[in-house]
Design a protein around this motif. Structure first.
Motif, PDB file in Angstrom:
ATOM      1  N   GLU A 205     -80.387  45.246 -60.812  1.00 13.32           N
ATOM      2  CA  GLU A 205     -78.896  45.176 -60.331  1.00 13.32           C
ATOM      3  C   GLU A 205     -78.236  44.898 -61.307  1.00 13.32           C
ATOM      4  O   GLU A 205     -77.026  45.812 -61.274  1.00 13.32           O
ATOM      5  CB  GLU A 205     -78.968  43.956 -59.336  1.00 13.32           C
ATOM      6  CG  GLU A 205     -77.397  43.889 -58.813  1.00 13.32           C
ATOM      7  CD  GLU A 205     -77.261  45.081 -57.844  1.00 13.32           C
ATOM      8  OE1 GLU A 205     -75.998  45.428 -57.583  1.00 13.32           O
ATOM      9  OE2 GLU A 205     -78.265  45.528 -57.104  1.00 13.32           O
ATOM     10  N   HIS A 208     -77.683  48.535 -62.780  1.00 11.69           N
ATOM     11  CA  HIS A 208     -76.866  49.266 -61.672  1.00 11.69           C
ATOM     12  C   HIS A 208     -75.260  48.958 -61.830  1.00 11.69           C
ATOM     13  O   HIS A 208     -74.603  49.941 -62.086  1.00 11.69           O
ATOM     14  CB  HIS A 208     -77.046  48.939 -60.264  1.00 11.69           C
ATOM     15  CG  HIS A 208     -78.092  49.802 -59.829  1.00 11.69           C
ATOM     16  ND1 HIS A 208     -78.339  51.257 -59.540  1.00 11.69           N
ATOM     17  CD2 HIS A 208     -79.510  49.351 -59.409  1.00 11.69           C
ATOM     18  CE1 HIS A 208     -79.483  51.375 -59.253  1.00 11.69           C
ATOM     19  NE2 HIS A 208     -80.135  50.538 -58.706  1.00 11.69           N
ATOM     20  N   LYS A 262     -76.556  42.134 -44.446  1.00  8.24           N
ATOM     21  CA  LYS A 262     -76.310  43.454 -44.185  1.00  8.24           C
ATOM     22  C   LYS A 262     -75.119  44.004 -45.055  1.00  8.24           C
ATOM     23  O   LYS A 262     -74.851  44.988 -44.934  1.00  8.24           O
ATOM     24  CB  LYS A 262     -76.148  43.603 -42.765  1.00  8.24           C
ATOM     25  CG  LYS A 262     -77.374  43.282 -41.811  1.00  8.24           C
ATOM     26  CD  LYS A 262     -78.497  44.089 -42.328  1.00  8.24           C
ATOM     27  CE  LYS A 262     -79.823  43.775 -41.562  1.00  8.24           C
ATOM     28  NZ  LYS A 262     -81.068  44.571 -41.971  1.00  8.24           N
ATOM     29  N   SER A 263     -74.414  43.083 -45.796  1.00 10.80           N
ATOM     30  CA  SER A 263     -73.354  43.627 -46.619  1.00 10.80           C
ATOM     31  C   SER A 263     -73.988  44.102 -48.023  1.00 10.80           C
ATOM     32  O   SER A 263     -74.993  43.821 -48.442  1.00 10.80           O
ATOM     33  CB  SER A 263     -72.653  42.117 -46.976  1.00 10.80           C
ATOM     34  OG  SER A 263     -72.026  41.624 -45.877  1.00 10.80           O
ATOM     35  N   PRO A 264     -73.044  45.109 -48.528  1.00 14.66           N
ATOM     36  CA  PRO A 264     -73.614  45.632 -49.769  1.00 14.66           C
ATOM     37  C   PRO A 264     -73.498  44.820 -51.118  1.00 14.66           C
ATOM     38  O   PRO A 264     -72.598  45.260 -51.912  1.00 14.66           O
ATOM     39  CB  PRO A 264     -72.644  46.920 -49.865  1.00 14.66           C
ATOM     40  CG  PRO A 264     -71.755  46.637 -48.945  1.00 14.66           C
ATOM     41  CD  PRO A 264     -71.792  45.663 -48.175  1.00 14.66           C
ATOM     42  N   THR A 266     -75.929  44.061 -52.946  1.00 10.14           N
ATOM     43  CA  THR A 266     -76.873  44.490 -53.873  1.00 10.14           C
ATOM     44  C   THR A 266     -77.710  45.726 -53.352  1.00 10.14           C
ATOM     45  O   THR A 266     -77.221  46.276 -52.384  1.00 10.14           O
ATOM     46  CB  THR A 266     -78.163  43.453 -53.877  1.00 10.14           C
ATOM     47  OG1 THR A 266     -79.127  43.573 -54.594  1.00 10.14           O
ATOM     48  CG2 THR A 266     -78.803  42.994 -52.581  1.00 10.14           C
ATOM     49  N   ARG A 267     -78.289  46.331 -54.394  1.00 11.72           N
ATOM     50  CA  ARG A 267     -78.791  47.820 -54.011  1.00 11.72           C
ATOM     51  C   ARG A 267     -80.233  47.630 -53.331  1.00 11.72           C
ATOM     52  O   ARG A 267     -80.921  48.536 -52.982  1.00 11.72           O
ATOM     53  CB  ARG A 267     -78.775  48.738 -55.199  1.00 11.72           C
ATOM     54  CG  ARG A 267     -77.446  49.213 -55.681  1.00 11.72           C
ATOM     55  CD  ARG A 267     -76.910  48.714 -56.889  1.00 11.72           C
ATOM     56  NE  ARG A 267     -75.554  49.694 -57.155  1.00 11.72           N
ATOM     57  CZ  ARG A 267     -74.642  48.880 -57.544  1.00 11.72           C
ATOM     58  NH1 ARG A 267     -74.723  47.532 -57.858  1.00 11.72           N
ATOM     59  NH2 ARG A 267     -73.566  49.548 -57.793  1.00 11.72           N
ATOM     60  N   LEU A 268     -80.645  46.198 -53.473  1.00 11.68           N
ATOM     61  CA  LEU A 268     -81.833  45.847 -52.758  1.00 11.68           C
ATOM     62  C   LEU A 268     -81.736  45.981 -51.127  1.00 11.68           C
ATOM     63  O   LEU A 268     -80.960  45.349 -50.706  1.00 11.68           O
ATOM     64  CB  LEU A 268     -82.490  44.644 -53.111  1.00 11.68           C
ATOM     65  CG  LEU A 268     -82.801  44.708 -54.666  1.00 11.68           C
ATOM     66  CD1 LEU A 268     -83.249  42.971 -55.078  1.00 11.68           C
ATOM     67  CD2 LEU A 268     -83.922  45.511 -54.887  1.00 11.68           C
ATOM     68  N   GLU A 269     -82.741  46.604 -50.461  1.00 12.30           N
ATOM     69  CA  GLU A 269     -82.662  46.500 -48.933  1.00 12.30           C
ATOM     70  C   GLU A 269     -83.094  45.038 -48.580  1.00 12.30           C
ATOM     71  O   GLU A 269     -84.168  44.720 -48.830  1.00 12.30           O
ATOM     72  CB  GLU A 269     -83.483  47.665 -48.248  1.00 12.30           C
ATOM     73  CG  GLU A 269     -83.511  47.709 -47.015  1.00 12.30           C
ATOM     74  CD  GLU A 269     -84.237  48.750 -46.330  1.00 12.30           C
ATOM     75  OE1 GLU A 269     -84.258  48.640 -44.942  1.00 12.30           O
ATOM     76  OE2 GLU A 269     -84.823  49.736 -47.049  1.00 12.30           O
ATOM     77  N   ALA A 270     -82.103  44.379 -47.736  1.00 11.96           N
ATOM     78  CA  ALA A 270     -82.785  43.010 -47.281  1.00 11.96           C
ATOM     79  C   ALA A 270     -83.655  43.244 -46.089  1.00 11.96           C
ATOM     80  O   ALA A 270     -83.581  44.136 -45.395  1.00 11.96           O
ATOM     81  CB  ALA A 270     -81.484  42.375 -46.890  1.00 11.96           C
ATOM     82  N   PRO A 271     -84.536  42.291 -45.933  1.00 16.34           N
ATOM     83  CA  PRO A 271     -85.530  42.353 -44.746  1.00 16.34           C
ATOM     84  C   PRO A 271     -84.583  41.735 -43.485  1.00 16.34           C
ATOM     85  O   PRO A 271     -83.769  41.021 -43.622  1.00 16.34           O
ATOM     86  CB  PRO A 271     -86.552  41.148 -45.262  1.00 16.34           C
ATOM     87  CG  PRO A 271     -85.857  40.164 -46.182  1.00 16.34           C
ATOM     88  CD  PRO A 271     -84.756  41.134 -47.021  1.00 16.34           C
ATOM     89  N   GLU A 272     -85.393  42.163 -42.341  1.00 17.62           N
ATOM     90  CA  GLU A 272     -84.627  41.459 -41.302  1.00 17.62           C
ATOM     91  C   GLU A 272     -85.077  40.067 -41.185  1.00 17.62           C
ATOM     92  O   GLU A 272     -86.044  39.512 -41.341  1.00 17.62           O
ATOM     93  CB  GLU A 272     -85.371  42.275 -40.051  1.00 17.62           C
ATOM     94  CG  GLU A 272     -85.257  43.686 -39.957  1.00 17.62           C
ATOM     95  CD  GLU A 272     -83.570  43.902 -39.549  1.00 17.62           C
ATOM     96  OE1 GLU A 272     -82.740  43.049 -38.787  1.00 17.62           O
ATOM     97  OE2 GLU A 272     -83.070  44.796 -40.014  1.00 17.62           O
TER      98      GLU A 272
END
Length: 320
Positions: A205, A208, A262-264, A266-272
């Motif tokens: 991050e 990035h 769900k907010s941007p 970080t570029r990592l996809e968050a788990p549900e």
């Protein structure tokens, strides 16, 4: 376990195969803990470089406190790999991160090390499953992943491969604890283990943000050293967020801040944030708190942050 396997508390001689920055750090650590150490590395000038590394580490190790019998004179140099491990009661391999090299080297170590002696690898990312494929007795091989420098940072992550027997993992974990390490015994293999994955997430991050002109390296470093990094020496990210929920702890934090996953940010996809994940986080933090209330944890955190800040301030003033 072989009848030749020594008790973790009875080990007196260890072999360090590979004597670069990591392997040399292990050598310094084991010497400081009072062990007889035999080192080997294929580099022709490794003995000179290793001596410099141990000499450089010794003042810090002395300040931390040397074990009875600790001495730099307890270091022997193996003429060959086979010579280095012939009398070893534990072996720590610290070769470069090259899978083909690791497989071949561990097979050679396995063939030359006395039966029942545990062999550990310092690998930073490879799983033992993929490294032990050429070994005749893979059941005794484990990963013992340290953090640099091994003589100063206490963490070591221990995990076996698919062909490692449980006794070897338990033996290695106990040995490292006896040798003065803070041990995480992992339940399963994960690429990069635990700490490297977390460290790598921050690093990626950071890259990035620099690449996109969003922050400078200096700003990124200050955001950690003067921010969450001050809390982490005592409380890791999980208990830190546990306190962020106030008296409601992790449950309130997840319910209140969960949507921000769900907010941007970080570029990592968050788990549900499933009910199962929520419950696991809450229960895990309660276990980590070990009976301490939120107020007690807050007081401990504050004392630790103040101590860290004062220590860092003292180091900075000492340089001026």
């Amino acid at each position: 376990m072989s009848e030749n396997t020594p008790s973790p508390t009875a080990v007196r001689r260890v072999a360090c195969v590979g004597a670069g920055v990591i392997g040399g750090g292990w050598v310094a650590h084991f010497l400081a803990r009072g062990y007889q150490v035999t080192a080997w590395d294929p580099a022709p000038d490794f003995e000179t470089k290793l001596a410099r590394l141990v000499d450089a580490a010794w003042p810090a190790l002395t300040e931390l406190g040397l074990a009875d019998g600790a001495s730099r004179d307890n270091l022997d140099i193996g003429a060959t790999l086979e010579d280095a491990v012939a009398a070893a009661e534990f072996v720590q391999e610290s070769a470069p991160e090259d899978l083909v090299l690791k497989r071949d080297l561990l097979a050679r170590i396995d063939a030359a090390t006395p039966a029942g002696v545990v062999v550990s690898s310092s690998t930073s990312g490879y799983g033992m499953t993929e490294m032990q494929v050429e070994c005749a007795t893979p059941q005794r091989l484990v990963v013992g992943h340290p953090f640099n420098p091994p003589y100063l940072i206490p963490l070591v992550e221990v995990v076996g491969g698919e062909r490692t027997e449980r006794w070897a993992v338990e033996w290695a974990a106990e040995f490292f604890e006896v040798a003065g390490k803070s041990v995480i015994t992992m339940d399963r293999e994960v690429p990069g283990f635990i700490a490297n994955r977390l460290q790598e997430a921050i690093w990626r991050e950071a890259l990035h943000m620099v690449a996109n002109g969003e922050a400078t390296p200096a700003q990124i470093d200050a955001s950690i050293t003067d921010g969450p990094g001050l809390r982490w020496p005592l409380l890791g990210p999980c208990l830190t967020f546990h306190l962020a929920g106030g008296e409601g702890g992790m449950a309130h934090m997840l319910d209140h801040f969960g949507p921000s996953l769900k907010s941007p940010w970080t570029r990592l996809e968050a788990p549900e944030l499933t009910d199962e994940l929520r419950d696991a986080m809450i229960e895990g933090c309660e276990q980590a708190a070990n009976g301490r209330s939120i107020a007690e944890l807050v007081a401990e955190r504050d004392r630790a942050v103040i101590a860290v800040m004062r220590a860092i301030d003292g180091v900075r003033k000492g340089k001026s």
